[in-house]
Enzyme design. Structure first.
Site, mmCIF file in Angstrom:
data_model
loop_
_atom_site.group_PDB
_atom_site.id
_atom_site.type_symbol
_atom_site.label_atom_id
_atom_site.label_comp_id
_atom_site.label_asym_id
_atom_site.label_seq_id
_atom_site.Cartn_x
_atom_site.Cartn_y
_atom_site.Cartn_z
ATOM 1 C CG ASN A 11 1.189 18.948 2.232
ATOM 2 O OD1 ASN A 11 0.276 19.506 1.644
ATOM 3 N ND2 ASN A 11 2.224 19.644 2.706
ATOM 4 C CG ASP A 60 2.108 28.434 3.718
ATOM 5 O OD1 ASP A 60 1.942 27.520 4.550
ATOM 6 O OD2 ASP A 60 3.230 28.892 3.442
HETATM 7 C C1 FPP Z 1 -0.643 24.891 4.647
HETATM 8 O O1 FPP Z 1 -0.516 25.365 5.973
HETATM 9 C C2 FPP Z 1 -1.921 24.212 4.474
HETATM 10 C C3 FPP Z 1 -2.059 22.898 4.152
HETATM 11 C C4 FPP Z 1 -0.912 21.998 3.947
HETATM 12 C C5 FPP Z 1 -3.359 22.233 4.021
HETATM 13 C C6 FPP Z 1 -4.504 23.059 3.528
HETATM 14 C C7 FPP Z 1 -5.754 22.491 4.062
HETATM 15 C C8 FPP Z 1 -6.875 23.175 4.408
HETATM 16 C C9 FPP Z 1 -7.024 24.605 4.171
HETATM 17 C C10 FPP Z 1 -8.036 22.510 5.075
HETATM 18 C C11 FPP Z 1 -8.710 21.390 4.375
HETATM 19 C C12 FPP Z 1 -8.926 21.584 2.919
HETATM 20 C C13 FPP Z 1 -10.119 21.659 2.296
HETATM 21 C C14 FPP Z 1 -10.147 21.786 0.804
HETATM 22 C C15 FPP Z 1 -11.385 21.646 2.998
HETATM 23 P P1 FPP Z 1 0.692 24.834 6.877
HETATM 24 O O2 FPP Z 1 0.170 23.742 7.720
HETATM 25 O O3 FPP Z 1 1.861 24.500 6.010
HETATM 26 O O4 FPP Z 1 0.999 26.122 7.738
HETATM 27 P P2 FPP Z 1 2.401 26.544 8.365
HETATM 28 O O5 FPP Z 1 3.332 26.819 7.221
HETATM 29 O O6 FPP Z 1 2.060 27.777 9.130
HETATM 30 O O7 FPP Z 1 2.848 25.407 9.234
#
Ligand code: FPP
Length: 261
Positions: A84, A36
Site C-alpha cells: 500500500n 477491499d
Molecule cells: C482497500 O480498499 C482498503 C485499504 C487499502 C485500507 C483499509 C482501511 C480502512 C478500512 C480504514 C482505516 C482502517 C482502520 C483500521 C480504522 P481500496 O482502496 O483498495 O479499494 P479499491 O480496490 O476499490 O480501490
C-alpha cells in the site's frame, strides 16, 4: 441467542433471522478480513478515495462490535499492506491519519467492552505517531479478556515468513531436525493466535493479496461483492452461517471440528 446480541439485532429483522441460524457451539474462533473496495465505493459517489476509507473505518467499528457480541475470539483486519506504500502519498498519509483518529475515538470502547488490540506487521516501518498510539492501546488492553482485534499494518505474508526464517537462524537454537510447523509458527507475528477458520474478502476480488499466507492453509474462504464501506453486521452473520454449512475435512475424508479453540 447470546445475551450480548439481544437488543443489538432487531427482532424479526434479517440479522435476527441469520443469528437464529447460527450454532453458537461451532463458531469460528478466528475470522480474518481483507477489507477491499473503499476506492470504488468513493468513485461510485464521485467522492475522493479518502472518503471511501473514512466510510470503511465505520465498517471496522461495526464489524468489531458485531464480532465481539457474536463471541469471536479473534478478528483480524488487513488495514495496510506493505504494497500500500505505492499509493499516492496524500492517500497514504491520510490513511495513517484515519487510523490514529480511529484509535483515539475507539480506545475507550476497547476498555468498556474488554477488547484487546494486537498489531501484526513490520512495526519499524509504521509512522511514529501511529505506532505510539497503537502501542499505547496494545498495552492498555493487554489484560482484557474479550475478543482480540488484530490489525495487520504494514503487513506482508511473504515478508513475515522470511522474517520468521531469519529469526530462527539468528536464534541459533533450532536444529534443522527440530523445526516443524508448530515451532515455525511460533516465530511468526501471529504466535499464540490460532489460524483463521474463516477468511472474508469484500468487493468480489478472488485473491489473497499476500495476507496471512501461512495461516490460511485450511481457512474457509467467503467472498462477497459488497464493497467494504457497505459491509454490515448482516454480512458477517451471513458469512458465519455459510461457514457452518461447510464440510471442514483438513485433508481427511471426514469432517473434523475446527473453530472454538
Ligand atoms: C482497500 O480498499 C482498503 C485499504 C487499502 C485500507 C483499509 C482501511 C480502512 C478500512 C480504514 C482505516 C482502517 C482502520 C483500521 C480504522 P481500496 O482502496 O483498495 O479499494 P479499491 O480496490 O476499490 O480501490
Amino acid at each position: 441467542m447470546w445475551e450480548s446480541l439481544k437488543g443489538y439485532v432487531k427482532p424479526g429483522s434479517v440479522e435476527d433471522g441469520l443469528v437464529r441460524e447460527i450454532d453458537f457451539s461451532r463458531l469460528p474462533a478466528h475470522v480474518a478480513v481483507i477489507m477491499d473496495g473503499n476506492g470504488r465505493w468513493a468513485g461510485q459517489r464521485g467522492l475522493p478515495r479518502i472518503e471511501g476509507h473514512r466510510a470503511g473505518s465505520r465498517s471496522v467499528r461495526e464489524v468489531t462490535e458485531a464480532g465481539a457480541r457474536l463471541g469471536l475470539k479473534y478478528l483480524t483486519l488487513y488495514a495496510f499492506s506493505k504494497e500500500n506504500w505505492k499509493r499516492p502519498r496524500p492517500e497514504v498519509v491520510r490513511l495513517w491519519g484515519l487510523l490514529r483518529e480511529y484509535l483515539k475515538r475507539e480506545g475507550p470502547n476497547f476498555m468498556e467492552n474488554g477488547l484487546r488490540l494486537r498489531v501484526i506487521g513490520d512495526r519499524a516501518g509504521i509512522p511514529a505517531l501511529a505506532m505510539r498510539e497503537l502501542e499505547r492501546t496494545e498495552k492498555a488492553t493487554a489484560a482484557n479478556g474479550g475478543m482480540t482485534l488484530v490489525l495487520a499494518l504494514n503487513y506482508g505474508g511473504r515478508a513475515e515468513i522470511v522474517e520468521a526464517a531469519r529469526a530462527i537462524l539468528r536464534s541459533g537454537r533450532v536444529r534443522p531436525r527440530d523445526l516443524d510447523e508448530e515451532r515455525f509458527g511460533s516465530f511468526l507475528l501471529t504466535a499464540g493466535i490460532p489460524d483463521p477458520d474463516l477468511l472474508i474478502r469484500t468487493s468480489g476480488e478472488l485473491r489473497v493479496s499476500n495476507f496471512l499466507l501461512w495461516q490460511i492453509a485450511y481457512a474457509e474462504i467467503w467472498i462477497t461483492p459488497v464493497l467494504w464501506p457497505d459491509f454490515r453486521r448482516e454480512h458477517l452473520f451471513r458469512a458465519v452461517v455459510d461457514y457452518q454449512k461447510r464440510d471442514r475435512r483438513f485433508g481427511d475424508v471426514h469432517a473434523r471440528e475446527g473453530g472454538e479453540a
